[in-house]
Motif scaffolding. Structure first.
Motif, PDB file in Angstrom:
ATOM      1  N   GLN A 149      -0.036  10.399   3.592  1.00 14.24           N
ATOM      2  CA  GLN A 149      -1.009  10.347   2.497  1.00 14.24           C
ATOM      3  C   GLN A 149      -2.407  10.740   2.965  1.00 14.24           C
ATOM      4  OE1 GLN A 149      -0.499   9.770  -0.721  1.00 14.24           O
ATOM      5  NE2 GLN A 149       1.701   9.456  -0.502  1.00 14.24           N
ATOM      6  N   THR A 150      -2.721  10.434   4.207  1.00 12.04           N
ATOM      7  CA  THR A 150      -4.053  10.739   4.721  1.00 12.04           C
ATOM      8  C   THR A 150      -4.105  12.090   5.436  1.00 12.04           C
ATOM      9  OG1 THR A 150      -3.489   9.494   6.720  1.00 12.04           O
ATOM     10  CG2 THR A 150      -4.676   8.326   4.997  1.00 12.04           C
ATOM     11  N   LYS A 190       4.301   6.817   5.784  1.00 17.06           N
ATOM     12  CA  LYS A 190       3.748   7.006   4.444  1.00 17.06           C
ATOM     13  C   LYS A 190       2.225   7.083   4.496  1.00 17.06           C
ATOM     14  CE  LYS A 190       5.773   6.637   0.987  1.00 17.06           C
ATOM     15  NZ  LYS A 190       6.380   7.607   0.035  1.00 17.06           N
ATOM     16  N   TRP A 191       1.612   6.204   5.266  1.00 14.85           N
ATOM     17  CA  TRP A 191       0.147   6.186   5.362  1.00 14.85           C
ATOM     18  C   TRP A 191      -0.384   7.471   5.988  1.00 14.85           C
ATOM     19  CZ3 TRP A 191      -2.805   5.206  10.091  1.00 14.85           C
ATOM     20  CH2 TRP A 191      -4.189   5.190   9.855  1.00 14.85           C
ATOM     21  N   PHE A 238       6.024   2.411   6.682  1.00 15.98           N
ATOM     22  CA  PHE A 238       4.648   2.267   6.204  1.00 15.98           C
ATOM     23  C   PHE A 238       3.706   3.224   6.937  1.00 15.98           C
ATOM     24  CE2 PHE A 238       0.477   0.350   6.999  1.00 15.98           C
ATOM     25  CZ  PHE A 238      -0.030   0.369   5.700  1.00 15.98           C
ATOM     26  N   LEU A 239       3.853   3.310   8.274  1.00 15.84           N
ATOM     27  CA  LEU A 239       2.971   4.179   9.048  1.00 15.84           C
ATOM     28  C   LEU A 239       3.177   5.648   8.679  1.00 15.84           C
ATOM     29  CD1 LEU A 239       3.213   2.468  12.559  1.00 15.84           C
ATOM     30  CD2 LEU A 239       1.298   2.382  10.941  1.00 15.84           C
ATOM     31  N   PRO A 244       0.825  -1.215   0.000  1.00 12.13           N
ATOM     32  CA  PRO A 244       0.000   0.000   0.000  1.00 12.13           C
ATOM     33  C   PRO A 244       0.857   1.262   0.000  1.00 12.13           C
ATOM     34  CG  PRO A 244      -0.797  -1.587   1.619  1.00 12.13           C
ATOM     35  CD  PRO A 244       0.514  -2.105   1.123  1.00 12.13           C
ATOM     36  N   TYR A 245       0.503   2.194  -0.867  1.00 15.82           N
ATOM     37  CA  TYR A 245       1.222   3.453  -1.017  1.00 15.82           C
ATOM     38  C   TYR A 245       2.668   3.254  -1.463  1.00 15.82           C
ATOM     39  CZ  TYR A 245      -2.709   4.928   1.918  1.00 15.82           C
ATOM     40  OH  TYR A 245      -3.955   5.139   2.434  1.00 15.82           O
ATOM     41  N   ALA A 281       4.962   1.828   0.047  1.00 11.05           N
ATOM     42  CA  ALA A 281       5.724   2.309   1.207  1.00 11.05           C
ATOM     43  C   ALA A 281       6.966   1.481   1.497  1.00 11.05           C
ATOM     44  CB  ALA A 281       4.818   2.319   2.440  1.00 11.05           C
TER      45      ALA A 281
END
Length: 418
Positions: free
Chosen positions: A329-330, A325-326, A322-323, A168-169, A171
């Protein structure tokens, strides 16, 4: 003075310096007698042969210099075979002989600066014989095995892993992830090696400096425990802890600047503000305290190049990447800052590297990334202060409460001014 005569004198001088160091090194070896294959005079002659051969090569006989190299090399090999004492000549002497010939030729070719630098480097290498032998005797089988294992895995895996995002993303980038493992472990290994070379004891300030490179958290934990046993030198332990925590800020800045050089311009002054209490504390102790002659034990740190440690760091870095990047993005700004604080309580490097990578690709705004890393540094400082207050002696808590408390306040101030 004629230019050629000047050049001959320079060549002879460079050869003499190398010969002097080599002869001194051989004389330090108690297992050898005074009958050495090559000393000061021989190296002077080799340098003059190199200069003369280069001159003859360019003016009279082509390939004269190559012939001189071949003759000297053959002489070294022949002497090695026919000498009764096979240890009277070694590969180091042979290599130094060839280098000395080249130095003479370099002087003739007008490369004086390069020749002097080359000679100086050769002298340093030759002069480090006893020191290098002493260093390597301190290494353990575990040190060598971990180092070789890590170098092999890094040298084979890093060029082969794909350099693209997954999941996802996008990342998770395997190449970026492993590169961060190599970078942080490599810099930690520098501090670890320095500690191994220093032996089992070292001065307080130097221990703190090296501990900041290897692991400021481990240094804090080790000295906090020692303060319970030796409360009378808690001031010295506090100085080592404060120096380690301060050096940690510089280490993180260097790592992040290596990944994203433009970030240094934004981050250096907040980190300088955070480092000021530690620096002032160190200066205060150095000026007002009597020099302690009590030796200080170096913390028993694990080898940071162990493969298991590297993999654990890689997993932490991957999850945090990952966190980050998430959240970027949000547009959950508050959540990213909270993640930085929580991550800083466990590992400063992982969150700092993750945010810097996202800054590099534009996923995180510069001001937000700077604040997040400052917050992680504040959290990491709080963690170390908590270790001291929960494990250390009462005398140690007083010193640390002042120094690290001021560091936390400075970090909070830096957070709001960027």
């Amino acid at each position: 003075m004629d230019n050629m005569l000047q050049s001959l004198i320079v060549s002879a001088s460079l050869g003499a310096l190398i010969g002097l160091i080599r002869q001194w090194g051989e004389q330090q070896d108690a297992h050898k007698d005074d009958n050495h294959f090559a000393g000061l005079r021989t190296f002077v002659l080799w340098a003059l042969i190199g200069y003369t051969a280069a001159f003859v090569d360019s003016t009279h006989v082509p390939y004269a210099f190559l012939a001189a190299l071949g003759i000297v090399g053959a002489h070294l090999i022949l002497h090695g075979f026919i000498a009764k004492d096979r240890t009277s000549i070694g590969l180091t002497t042979g290599a130094a002989a060839i280098i000395t010939l080249l130095l003479g030729a370099l002087v003739y070719w007008g490369q004086l600066l390069f020749a002097v630098m080359f000679a100086a480097l050769t002298m340093i290498v030759l002069g480090m014989k006893q020191m290098s032998h002493s260093w390597t005797r301190k290494f353990t089988n575990e040190d060598i095995r971990s180092t070789l294992q890590f170098v092999a895995v890094t040298g084979v895996v890093l060029p082969l892993v794909p350099n693209q995002g997954y999941g996802p993303y996008e990342a998770i980038n395997p190449y970026s992830l492993w590169l961060m493992v190599v970078l942080i472990s490599g810099l930690g290994f520098v501090g670890y090696i320095l500690m191994r070379l220093l032996g089992t004891k070292a001065g307080v300030i130097l221990t703190g400096l090296v501990g900041g490179l290897a692991s400021s958290t481990a240094t804090t934990l080790a000295f906090s425990r020692e303060s319970k046993t030796y409360p009378e030198i808690s001031g010295s332990f506090a100085l080592a802890i404060v120096m380690a925590c301060t050096i940690m800020l510089g280490r993180v800045l260097v790592i992040l600047g290596f990944i994203y050089p433009a970030f240094i311009a934004q981050l250096w002054y907040p980190f300088l503000i955070m480092a000021m209490p530690g620096l002032l504390y160190a200066v205060f102790i150095a000026l007002l305290s009597k020099k302690s002659k009590t030796p200080v034990e170096i913390p028993n740190l694990k080898n940071p190049l162990g493969l298991s440690i590297a993999i654990k760091f890689g997993i932490i870095y991957g999850v945090i990447s990952f966190l980050v990047k998430w959240l970027s993005q949000t547009e959950l700004t508050d959540e990213l800052l909270a993640l930085s604080f929580i991550s800083g309580l466990t590992d400063m490097d992982a969150i700092a590297l993750s945010i810097t990578q996202n800054l590099k690709d534009g996923s995180v705004a510069l001001q937000l990334g700077t604040r997040a890393i400052i917050l992680a540094a504040v959290a990491n400082t709080i963690l170390k202060a908590s270790l001291v207050f929960s494990i250390g002696a009462p005398q140690l808590r007083k010193h640390i409460g002042i120094a690290l408390g001021a560091t936390v306040l400075a970090g909070i101030g830096a957070f709001f001014i960027v």
